[in-house]
Design an enzyme around this catalytic site. Sequence first.
Site: not given
Length: 598
Positions: A475, A511
Site C-alpha cells: 500500500r 485500504k
Amino acid sequence: QRRALRTASEKLRNRSSFSTNVVYNTPGTRVNRYISRLIEARQTESEMADLNFITLKYKQAERENKYHQLQDEYFTSAVVLSLILAALFGLVYLLIIPQSTVVLVLLVFCICFLVACIMYLHVTRVQCFPGCLTIQIRTILCIFIVILIYSVAQGCVVGCMPWVWNTNSSSSIVIISPGGTNKTMNELPCDTAHYAFLSCVVGTLTLAIFLRVSSLPKMILLLFVTILYIVILELSGYRNAVGGGSFYMRGYEPILAILLFSCALALHSRQVDLKLRLDYLWAVQAEEERDDMERVKLDNKRILFNLLPAHVAQHFLMSNPRNMDLYYQSYSQVGVMFASIPNFNDFYIELDGNNMGVECLRLLNEIIADFDELMDKECYKDIEKIKTIGSTYMAAVGLVPTSGTKAKKSIYSHLSTLADFAIEMFDVLDEINYQSYNDFVLRVGINVGPVVAGVIGARRPQYDIWGNTVNVASRMDSTGVQGKIQVTEEVQRILKRCSYEFVCRGKVSVKGKGEMLTYFLEGKADGNNSQTRSLNLERKMYPYGRANIQTKLGTSCPSVSSAASFTVKAGLGAGQSSATHTNQTLHYLPSVPAVKET
C-alpha cells in the site's frame, strides 16, 4: 546405466520369439547377467573403434599425447627386476657357460648401467624433475636395457657354438661301436649348451617387464632379436653338428623355442597395451562423465540458489528428498520494499514496429536485470529479491534466520541497507532513461514488521513472504507519489537514528488499515553532502521540469490531537489543513505526479 539396461532390454524383445523364450524363461539373474554382458560387449566395441587396430594408438592425437604424459610409476621396479635378471644371467654364465672376456666385460657394463639407471630414476622421483621421464626416454631406456641383457645371453650362446669346439677342445672321446671298431672325436667344450639356449630365450623376457611402453616398439625389437638368434644358430652349423640331418627335430628345438616364446611375448605385450589403453579410455570417459555430472550439479545449484535464498536452498539440499515437509520461517523484524514503475503501462504497446510488444518487454527486462545486478554488490548482500509482479520489484531484508536479540540489534543496519538500495535504484533507472530516451519514474514503498516466509509448490517452487507487513508495504507503493520513497511511521522512527532525512506527508487512507501517517524518505545526511544528494535525487526524479509545479505540505507531522484535521487522501499530494493551523510553516513539494496518478 538404467537407460543402457532399458535399451538392451528393448533390443532383446525385438529378437526372434525363440531367442526371447530362451532368455526370458530363465531366472532373473541370468537375464541380468546376459544384459550386462551385452552392454559390456557394446561398450568394448565402441571403445575399440577409437583405437588403431595395428598400432593400438588412439585416433585422436590429443588423447594420444595425454596418454603419453601419464607417469609410469612401475618403471623403476621394472629396471630393478631387469637388474635381478642380469645378475641371474651372470650367475649362470660364471657357473655353467665357458667364460669369455668379451662376455664378462659386457655383463659388468650391463649391471653398472642398470645400477646407474636406478639411481637416476630415484633422484628424479625424489627431486620431482619435470620432463625427466617422458615416454620417449622410457622407450629408449627399455630398448637399451633389453638389448644389453639379450647381448649377455647371446654371448653365452655364442660361447657354446660349434665353431669354437675345435679350437677349445683339449681332450677327446673314444666311441666303441658294436662291431668292435673304435672312433675318436674331440670332446665338446660346452656340454651345457641347452642351458645357454634357455638363457637366451629367457633374455627376451625383459620386454614383458616394462608395461607402459608401447607394444609396437616391443614387437619390432622382439622380431629383430628372434631373427638375430636364428641367424646365429644357422651360421654356427649347430644342426649339422648335433647330427641327424635336415629333418632331425632336436636340431630345431632352439629355433622352435625362441619362436614360441617370442609369439607369447608379442601377444602378451599387445594385450597389456590394449588393456592399459582401454583402462585409460574408461578413466577418461568416467572423468568426463563425472565432470559433466559436477557441471550439471553446479548448474542445478546455481538455478536453485537463484530461485531461493541461500539458506533456504541449503535446507532443501541437506534435507531428505523423501520427507519434503512445508518450509516456513517466522521473522519478527523484516524490511519489505515494493518499487514499481507506474508509467510503464503507458509505454507498453503492441505494434508491428516493436515486434508486438517484445521490445517493450526487452527494455523492462534490462531494467529488472540492472536492479538485480545492483543487488549483487557486497553492501546489499543482506537484501533478498522476492519476486517481480509486472513492473513492480519486491525485495526484503532481514530474512536470514537469527536469534531475537541479534535481529533487534541488526534491524537498524538492515533498514539502512534497504533505504540505500532504494535510493540507488533511482540512479539506475535514471541511467536507463538517459540511454533509452525514456522518462520512466520509480515509486517506492517501504515498511517493517513481522512476516512469515516459506516455499510454496512442488513444481516451480516459489519463495514468498506473507503478513500484514507485506500488505502495508504494498500500500505504501500503490498510494505513494511517483519519484518518491514513501515509508511508514515505524520505518521513519528507526531510520531517523541513522541520519536519514524525511518529510512528513501526513495521513494517507490505506485500504484495510484506515488512515496511516506516512513519510517521504528524501536522502541520507552525510555531513555537507546531504543537501546536494537530496537535490540531485529530485533532479533525477523530474528531468523534464515537473518540479516547477508545487503544492503545499506541512514541514512537521501533525500531533495526535490535530491528526483529524490534517488528512491526505490516497494518491493525492496536497494536504488540507484547518483554520487552526494557518500559522504553521509550509514546505513545497512537487504534486504533478500525484495529480496524474489520481
